[in-house]
Design a protein around this motif. Structure first.
Motif, PDB file in Angstrom:
ATOM      1  N   THR A  63       1.062  -1.236  -0.131  1.00  0.00           N
ATOM      2  CA  THR A  63      -0.060  -0.066  -0.011  1.00  0.00           C
ATOM      3  C   THR A  63       0.840   1.421   0.017  1.00  0.00           C
ATOM      4  O   THR A  63       0.660   2.169  -0.542  1.00  0.00           O
ATOM      5  CB  THR A  63      -0.865  -0.160   1.374  1.00  0.00           C
ATOM      6  OG1 THR A  63      -0.214  -0.306   2.318  1.00  0.00           O
ATOM      7  CG2 THR A  63      -1.743  -1.010   1.207  1.00  0.00           C
ATOM      8  N   ASP A  64       2.077   1.238   0.699  1.00  0.00           N
ATOM      9  CA  ASP A  64       2.714   2.387   0.764  1.00  0.00           C
ATOM     10  C   ASP A  64       3.436   2.550  -0.676  1.00  0.00           C
ATOM     11  O   ASP A  64       3.661   3.756  -1.133  1.00  0.00           O
ATOM     12  CB  ASP A  64       3.762   2.132   1.602  1.00  0.00           C
ATOM     13  CG  ASP A  64       3.434   2.594   3.164  1.00  0.00           C
ATOM     14  OD1 ASP A  64       3.790   3.324   3.921  1.00  0.00           O
ATOM     15  OD2 ASP A  64       2.329   1.793   3.669  1.00  0.00           O
ATOM     16  N   LEU A  65       4.046   1.581  -1.406  1.00  0.00           N
ATOM     17  CA  LEU A  65       4.636   1.811  -2.722  1.00  0.00           C
ATOM     18  C   LEU A  65       3.475   2.495  -3.797  1.00  0.00           C
ATOM     19  O   LEU A  65       3.623   3.030  -4.541  1.00  0.00           O
ATOM     20  CB  LEU A  65       5.095   0.251  -3.260  1.00  0.00           C
ATOM     21  CG  LEU A  65       6.495   0.274  -2.650  1.00  0.00           C
ATOM     22  CD1 LEU A  65       6.872  -1.438  -2.811  1.00  0.00           C
ATOM     23  CD2 LEU A  65       7.488   1.193  -3.092  1.00  0.00           C
ATOM     24  N   PHE A  66       2.179   1.649  -3.505  1.00  0.00           N
ATOM     25  CA  PHE A  66       0.962   2.221  -4.276  1.00  0.00           C
ATOM     26  C   PHE A  66       0.803   3.595  -4.185  1.00  0.00           C
ATOM     27  O   PHE A  66       0.587   4.543  -5.150  1.00  0.00           O
ATOM     28  CB  PHE A  66      -0.113   1.406  -3.946  1.00  0.00           C
ATOM     29  CG  PHE A  66      -1.553   1.905  -4.636  1.00  0.00           C
ATOM     30  CD1 PHE A  66      -1.748   1.636  -5.977  1.00  0.00           C
ATOM     31  CD2 PHE A  66      -2.256   2.713  -3.947  1.00  0.00           C
ATOM     32  CE1 PHE A  66      -3.046   2.049  -6.568  1.00  0.00           C
ATOM     33  CE2 PHE A  66      -3.550   3.296  -4.614  1.00  0.00           C
ATOM     34  CZ  PHE A  66      -3.826   2.829  -6.065  1.00  0.00           C
ATOM     35  N   ASP A  67       1.013   4.027  -2.821  1.00  0.00           N
ATOM     36  CA  ASP A  67       0.892   5.653  -2.490  1.00  0.00           C
ATOM     37  C   ASP A  67       1.974   6.510  -3.436  1.00  0.00           C
ATOM     38  O   ASP A  67       1.802   7.551  -3.597  1.00  0.00           O
ATOM     39  CB  ASP A  67       0.840   5.823  -1.061  1.00  0.00           C
ATOM     40  CG  ASP A  67      -0.405   5.420  -0.261  1.00  0.00           C
ATOM     41  OD1 ASP A  67      -1.612   5.118  -1.101  1.00  0.00           O
ATOM     42  OD2 ASP A  67      -0.413   5.200   0.754  1.00  0.00           O
ATOM     43  N   MET A  68       3.082   5.707  -3.426  1.00  0.00           N
ATOM     44  CA  MET A  68       3.962   6.404  -4.097  1.00  0.00           C
ATOM     45  C   MET A  68       3.730   6.592  -5.750  1.00  0.00           C
ATOM     46  O   MET A  68       4.749   7.235  -6.317  1.00  0.00           O
ATOM     47  CB  MET A  68       5.336   5.831  -3.871  1.00  0.00           C
ATOM     48  CG  MET A  68       5.999   5.932  -2.600  1.00  0.00           C
ATOM     49  SD  MET A  68       7.558   5.322  -2.298  1.00  0.00           S
ATOM     50  CE  MET A  68       8.633   6.085  -3.601  1.00  0.00           C
ATOM     51  N   GLY A  69       2.982   5.929  -6.066  1.00  0.00           N
ATOM     52  CA  GLY A  69       2.545   6.024  -7.668  1.00  0.00           C
ATOM     53  C   GLY A  69       2.884   4.649  -8.495  1.00  0.00           C
ATOM     54  O   GLY A  69       2.962   4.699  -9.767  1.00  0.00           O
ATOM     55  N   TYR A  70       3.290   3.577  -7.656  1.00  0.00           N
ATOM     56  CA  TYR A  70       3.665   2.740  -8.511  1.00  0.00           C
ATOM     57  C   TYR A  70       2.488   1.602  -8.453  1.00  0.00           C
ATOM     58  O   TYR A  70       1.543   1.572  -7.320  1.00  0.00           O
ATOM     59  CB  TYR A  70       4.851   1.543  -7.685  1.00  0.00           C
ATOM     60  CG  TYR A  70       5.908   2.133  -7.857  1.00  0.00           C
ATOM     61  CD1 TYR A  70       6.900   2.173  -8.921  1.00  0.00           C
ATOM     62  CD2 TYR A  70       6.458   2.973  -6.641  1.00  0.00           C
ATOM     63  CE1 TYR A  70       8.337   2.662  -8.746  1.00  0.00           C
ATOM     64  CE2 TYR A  70       7.744   3.605  -6.503  1.00  0.00           C
ATOM     65  CZ  TYR A  70       8.540   3.254  -7.718  1.00  0.00           C
ATOM     66  OH  TYR A  70       9.577   3.931  -7.632  1.00  0.00           O
ATOM     67  N   ASP A  71       1.958   0.684  -9.658  1.00  0.00           N
ATOM     68  CA  ASP A  71       1.255  -0.319  -9.321  1.00  0.00           C
ATOM     69  C   ASP A  71       1.967  -1.626  -8.689  1.00  0.00           C
ATOM     70  O   ASP A  71       3.231  -1.663  -8.846  1.00  0.00           O
ATOM     71  CB  ASP A  71       0.901  -0.849 -10.648  1.00  0.00           C
ATOM     72  CG  ASP A  71      -0.074   0.138 -11.652  1.00  0.00           C
ATOM     73  OD1 ASP A  71      -0.769   0.981 -10.924  1.00  0.00           O
ATOM     74  OD2 ASP A  71      -0.419   0.007 -12.650  1.00  0.00           O
ATOM     75  N   VAL A  72       1.046  -2.528  -8.011  1.00  0.00           N
ATOM     76  CA  VAL A  72       1.926  -3.421  -7.021  1.00  0.00           C
ATOM     77  C   VAL A  72       0.981  -4.686  -7.393  1.00  0.00           C
ATOM     78  O   VAL A  72      -0.046  -4.599  -7.344  1.00  0.00           O
ATOM     79  CB  VAL A  72       1.916  -3.025  -5.762  1.00  0.00           C
ATOM     80  CG1 VAL A  72       2.546  -3.779  -4.783  1.00  0.00           C
ATOM     81  CG2 VAL A  72       2.639  -1.542  -5.590  1.00  0.00           C
ATOM     82  N   PHE A  73       1.876  -5.815  -7.548  1.00  0.00           N
ATOM     83  CA  PHE A  73       1.101  -7.154  -7.468  1.00  0.00           C
ATOM     84  C   PHE A  73       1.712  -8.122  -6.550  1.00  0.00           C
ATOM     85  O   PHE A  73       3.056  -8.040  -6.391  1.00  0.00           O
ATOM     86  CB  PHE A  73       1.535  -7.648  -9.038  1.00  0.00           C
ATOM     87  CG  PHE A  73       0.964  -7.006 -10.228  1.00  0.00           C
ATOM     88  CD1 PHE A  73      -0.384  -7.265 -10.688  1.00  0.00           C
ATOM     89  CD2 PHE A  73       1.543  -5.792 -10.659  1.00  0.00           C
ATOM     90  CE1 PHE A  73      -0.681  -6.412 -11.931  1.00  0.00           C
ATOM     91  CE2 PHE A  73       1.184  -5.106 -11.509  1.00  0.00           C
ATOM     92  CZ  PHE A  73       0.010  -5.373 -12.216  1.00  0.00           C
ATOM     93  N   VAL A  74       0.682  -8.714  -5.943  1.00  0.00           N
ATOM     94  CA  VAL A  74       1.334  -9.624  -4.975  1.00  0.00           C
ATOM     95  C   VAL A  74       0.691 -11.104  -5.011  1.00  0.00           C
ATOM     96  O   VAL A  74      -0.493 -11.210  -4.448  1.00  0.00           O
ATOM     97  CB  VAL A  74       1.033  -9.129  -3.476  1.00  0.00           C
ATOM     98  CG1 VAL A  74       1.639 -10.094  -2.470  1.00  0.00           C
ATOM     99  CG2 VAL A  74       1.429  -7.583  -3.395  1.00  0.00           C
ATOM    100  N   PRO A  75       1.168 -12.069  -5.832  1.00  0.00           N
ATOM    101  CA  PRO A  75       0.476 -13.169  -6.243  1.00  0.00           C
ATOM    102  C   PRO A  75       0.677 -14.369  -5.004  1.00  0.00           C
ATOM    103  O   PRO A  75       1.731 -14.222  -4.424  1.00  0.00           O
ATOM    104  CB  PRO A  75       1.181 -13.604  -7.547  1.00  0.00           C
ATOM    105  CG  PRO A  75       2.674 -12.932  -7.440  1.00  0.00           C
ATOM    106  CD  PRO A  75       2.445 -11.892  -6.817  1.00  0.00           C
TER     107      PRO A  75
END
Length: 287
Positions: A63-75
């Motif tokens: 969630t913190d990296l998403f807030d920085m502007g990245y898309d994030v994937f956690v399979p």
């Protein structure tokens, strides 16, 4: 407070092509998830969880990296987060196959793919990411390049037992002191503990140790932009692995942070300050 309305509890189905297909549905804590901006980000992060772990352990840095502007994937790795029988049927080639499929797909959609591995996921990230010059940054959290929990004599005994018994009981004690962040936490902890953490799996553990050796070899042989985040209160895996890492890369290439009060479970740690320090180190490196 985490806004769970932004979570997409899925990743592309094609990532699971050619790997073990779980027979049981996964627990809520173990669901794969993605955090995607309405306007697709230019770069993304792929997280790889650990041996007998699950995606819900990695909610906080995602969630913190998403807030920085990245898309994030956690399979979710095959065999994990459903039941012990599924785990027994899965193999390291299934775990590696899922991660390799994910990287191959994301590279076609993003200008840069960065990796974050936790525990065994650090070895997997090194194996798949270090030789690939198109992979961006790699973060190794609670690095697992060695595991002192089991001496070589016990490992040999497991190999002998594996044709006859798929698992051997070990001690696991639940704790309410961890600060879990997944939706509806901690509803699945006791179930997952009973299915996964109270057992040594005789067929999977030898493959796990092979992955650790391969991961350390990749770190040694390839020069890749990376950060190691090591908890100081995890003497079974992380600190021995940190020593191996230092020896492998030499003084000129070392980039690590030691969080003295952190446990192996840094991203939902018993000590909130240790958790904050781990997340801050990820975000600083990502910038």
């Amino acid at each position: 407070m985490i806004d769970f309305s932004i979570f997409d509890y899925s990743v592309p189905d094609k990532w699971y092509d050619g790997v073990y297909q779980d027979r049981m549905s996964c627990r809520r804590a173990a669901r794969s998830f993605s955090l995607l901006h309405e306007e697709k980000a230019d770069e993304c992060w792929l997280f790889i969880h650990g041996y007998r772990g699950y995606p819900g352990e990695l909610v906080r840095p995602a969630t913190d990296l998403f807030d920085m502007g990245y898309d994030v994937f956690v399979p979710r790795l095959p065999g994990h987060g459903t039941c012990g029988k599924d785990f027994i049927r899965s193999r390291s080639k299934d775990w590696m196959g899922l991660a390799a499929n994910a990287i191959a797909d994301l590279r076609t959609r993003y200008s840069k793919v960065h990796l974050l591995g936790h525990s065994m996921g650090t070895a997997m990230a090194a194996i798949l990411g270090c030789p690939d010059p198109e992979i961006g940054k790699i973060v190794y959290v609670s690095p697992s390049f060695e595991n002192l929990q089991m001496p070589w004599t016990a490992r040999l005994a497991l190999r002998v037992l594996s044709p006859f018994t798929p698992k051997v009981n070990c001690h696991w004690h639940p704790s309410s002191k961890y600060h879990l962040h997944y939706e509806d936490a901690p509803c699945d902890e006791m179930y997952l503990g009973a299915e996964y953490w109270t057992w040594f799996f005789t067929r999977q553990l030898p493959e796990y140790y092979v992955l650790l050796k391969q991961g350390l070899k990749a770190v040694r042989e390839y020069d890749h932009e990376h950060l190691v985040i090591c908890p100081g209160r995890d003497k079974i895996i992380s600190l021995p692995s940190l020593d191996l890492y230092k020896s492998a890369v030499g003084e000129g290439k070392q980039n690590f942070v030691v969080i003295p009060n952190g446990t192996h479970s840094l991203f939902y740690d018993k000590d909130p300050l240790a958790e904050e320090a781990a997340v801050a180190a990820v975000l600083s490196f990502a910038e």
